[in-house]
Design an enzyme around this catalytic site. Structure first.
Site, PDB file in Angstrom:
ATOM      1  N   ARG A  35       0.910  -1.232   0.106  1.00  0.00           N
ATOM      2  CA  ARG A  35       0.119   0.116  -0.001  1.00  0.00           C
ATOM      3  C   ARG A  35       0.768   1.316   0.027  1.00  0.00           C
ATOM      4  O   ARG A  35       0.447   2.234  -0.681  1.00  0.00           O
ATOM      5  CB  ARG A  35      -0.939  -0.036   1.187  1.00  0.00           C
ATOM      6  CG  ARG A  35      -2.203  -0.988   1.119  1.00  0.00           C
ATOM      7  CD  ARG A  35      -2.880  -0.916   2.276  1.00  0.00           C
ATOM      8  NE  ARG A  35      -4.205  -1.438   1.989  1.00  0.00           N
ATOM      9  CZ  ARG A  35      -5.596  -1.566   2.809  1.00  0.00           C
ATOM     10  NH1 ARG A  35      -5.070  -1.111   4.288  1.00  0.00           N
ATOM     11  NH2 ARG A  35      -6.398  -1.955   2.480  1.00  0.00           N
ATOM     12  N   LYS A 197     -15.786 -16.670   5.109  1.00  0.00           N
ATOM     13  CA  LYS A 197     -17.244 -16.288   5.331  1.00  0.00           C
ATOM     14  C   LYS A 197     -18.245 -16.106   3.868  1.00  0.00           C
ATOM     15  O   LYS A 197     -17.618 -15.347   3.127  1.00  0.00           O
ATOM     16  CB  LYS A 197     -17.233 -15.344   6.362  1.00  0.00           C
ATOM     17  CG  LYS A 197     -17.271 -15.704   7.673  1.00  0.00           C
ATOM     18  CD  LYS A 197     -17.141 -14.487   8.426  1.00  0.00           C
ATOM     19  CE  LYS A 197     -17.998 -14.208   9.563  1.00  0.00           C
ATOM     20  NZ  LYS A 197     -18.005 -13.011   9.947  1.00  0.00           N
ATOM     21  N   GLY A 354      -6.897  -7.712   0.483  1.00  0.00           N
ATOM     22  CA  GLY A 354      -6.673  -8.427   1.570  1.00  0.00           C
ATOM     23  C   GLY A 354      -5.751  -9.861   1.484  1.00  0.00           C
ATOM     24  O   GLY A 354      -4.930  -9.671   1.077  1.00  0.00           O
ATOM     25  N   GLY A 377     -12.366  -4.607   1.805  1.00  0.00           N
ATOM     26  CA  GLY A 377     -13.872  -4.191   1.899  1.00  0.00           C
ATOM     27  C   GLY A 377     -14.342  -3.316   0.840  1.00  0.00           C
ATOM     28  O   GLY A 377     -15.230  -3.489   0.370  1.00  0.00           O
TER      29      GLY A 377
HETATM   30  C1  3PG Z   1      -8.490  -1.868   5.470  1.00  0.00           C
HETATM   31  O1  3PG Z   1      -7.497  -2.287   5.308  1.00  0.00           O
HETATM   32  O2  3PG Z   1      -9.533  -2.504   5.319  1.00  0.00           O
HETATM   33  C2  3PG Z   1      -8.658  -0.338   5.366  1.00  0.00           C
HETATM   34  O3  3PG Z   1      -7.463   0.421   5.647  1.00  0.00           O
HETATM   35  C3  3PG Z   1      -9.797   0.333   6.045  1.00  0.00           C
HETATM   36  O4  3PG Z   1      -9.838  -0.201   7.421  1.00  0.00           O
HETATM   37  P1  3PG Z   1     -10.813  -0.274   8.231  1.00  0.00           P
HETATM   38  O5  3PG Z   1     -11.574  -1.554   7.844  1.00  0.00           O
HETATM   39  O6  3PG Z   1     -10.454  -0.520   9.722  1.00  0.00           O
HETATM   40  O7  3PG Z   1     -12.091   1.055   8.131  1.00  0.00           O
END
Ligand code: 3PG
Ligand code: MG
Length: 396
Positions: A35, A197, A354, A377
């Site tokens: 990132r 999930k 992720g 997300g």
């Molecule tokens: C993440 O890694 O999902 C983003 O940086 C957002 O962070 P958060 O899910 O804690 O809002």
């Protein structure tokens, strides 16, 4: 939206929201700097124009204000090394230290502010807090795609305090690649969904049923499908209340003529550990005290063959507990198939953020696929068709 290329930053202080929410180990060393590296082109463009850069980000989910563990000071040296330039640090994101360092900043210089989430106002989307932040810069650059699904002070609310709002290169690339995948995909289009999930992925799976030719399901969520179809899954992951939903998905896929593919064999373990005893059994035939931790070799071959015949591939979620090397074979086989189809079949491959992004980066394949998203997300929500607050703020 104003693009970065169309904006001249000469003499301007750019307040850049980045997503530097990176994993740190117990020594506060960064274990995956993807990132951070992703934002270097944005920072460089602003500096090369003759502007200066004020970086703001969150790190983790601190609950009670300033916490050593979540301090962005741990990122100053690594960022300076990657950038090849000393980065200044303000030990607060608003207040005297931030204001003084920001106002003294010269063209070509970079300042990093302390964690925005040390103020609860950030996550609340507090207007007064957003306004204080906005005073630090002349132009707002939104480049935190990974946090664009949050309507926080620095990711969305702050937009109203700027007339100059610019979409950074990371944001731009993420939106362009997601659009290419969803709207301009060449067939066959294969989506590989994994992870623990179903509840996290149900909306995206339903949307994909209108887009893809092949929908491959592996990882923890596949055991709920197996159980719903009458299989024995032992102690494997189960979302008991989602069993009917899996049967509905199977019916929907059939009605739409989509090839929904589930595992045919499973690597099972007698405990949740890398040193567990291992066996390969047919899917749905897992003994009571055992649990599935990876797809089996036959499944890996079936999945890989489908992937290798595709022109478009989306991969989101690992096939097993790849953090345990003894249960990483399935996930690695998928990574290899995605690399092969990209290089040999000229396919477009997008790896969702992720865990699957970590898996492909850990395997050293990050630059051998078409695109690795920095969003977790945020990518899922965007692909579900939701309007991301961070994108909406740039368009307002
Ligand atoms: C993440 O890694 O999902 C983003 O940086 C957002 O962070 P958060 O899910 O804690 O809002
Ligand atoms: Mg998150």
């Amino acid at each position: 939206m104003t693009t970065l290329d169309s904006y001249d930053f000469s003499g301007k202080k750019a307040l850049v929201r980045v997503d530097f929410n990176v994993p740190l180990n117990e020594k506060f060393e960064i274990t995956d700097d993807t990132r951070i590296r992703a934002t270097i082109p944005t920072i460089s463009k602003i500096l090369n124009d003759g502007g200066s850069v004020i970086l703001m980000s969150h790190l983790g989910r601190p609950k009670d204000g300033p916490t050593e563990k979540y301090s962005l000071k741990h990122l100053v040296n690594p960022l300076s090394l990657i950038l090849g330039k000393t980065v200044k640090f303000a030990d607060d994101c608003i207040g005297a230290s931030a204001t003084e360092l920001a106002s003294a900043l010269q063209p070509g210089e970079v300042l990093l502010l302390e964690n925005l989430r040390f103020y609860k106002e950030e996550e609340k989307g507090d207007e007064a807090f957003a306004e204080k932040l906005s005073k630090l810069g002349d132009v707002w650059v939104m480049d935190a795609f990974g946090t664009a699904h949050r309507a926080h002070a620095s990711t969305a609310v702050i937009g109203k305090f700027f007339s100059d709002k610019v979409c950074g290169y990371v944001m731009q690339a993420e939106l362009d690649n997601a659009e290419r995948l969803l709207e301009h995909s060449e067939r066959p289009f294969t989506a590989i969904m994994g992870g623990a999930k179903i509840s996290d992925k149900i909306l995206i799976i339903e949307r994909l049923l209108d887009k893809v030719d092949n929908l491959i399901i592996g990882g923890g969520m596949s055991y709920t499908f197996s159980k719903a179809q009458g299989g024995s899954i032992g102690k494997s992951l189960l979302e008991a209340d989602k069993q009917d939903l899996t049967l509905e998905l199977i019916e929907k896929a059939k009605a739409k003529g989509i090839n929904l593919v589930l595992p045919v064999d499973t690597v099972i373990a007698d405990k949740f550990s890398n040193d567990a005893e291992r066996k390969v059994v047919p899917a749905g035939q897992i003994p009571d005290e055992w649990e599935g931790l990876d797809i089996g070799p036959e499944t890996a071959k079936i999945f890989s063959d489908i992937i290798k015949n595709s022109k478009t591939v989306l991969w989101n979620g690992p096939m097993g507990v790849f953090e345990f090397p003894n249960f990483a074979q399935g996930t690695n086989a998928i990574a290899e198939a995605v690399v092969a189809v990209t290089e040999e079949n000229d396919a477009f491959s997008l790896i969702g953020g992720g865990d699957s992004a970590s898996a492909i980066n850990n395997a050293g394949y990050g630059d051998r696929v078409s695109y690795v998203s920095t969003g977790g997300g945020a990518l899922l929500e965007y692909m579900e068709g939701k309007v991301l607050p961070g994108v909406a703020a740039l368009q307002a």
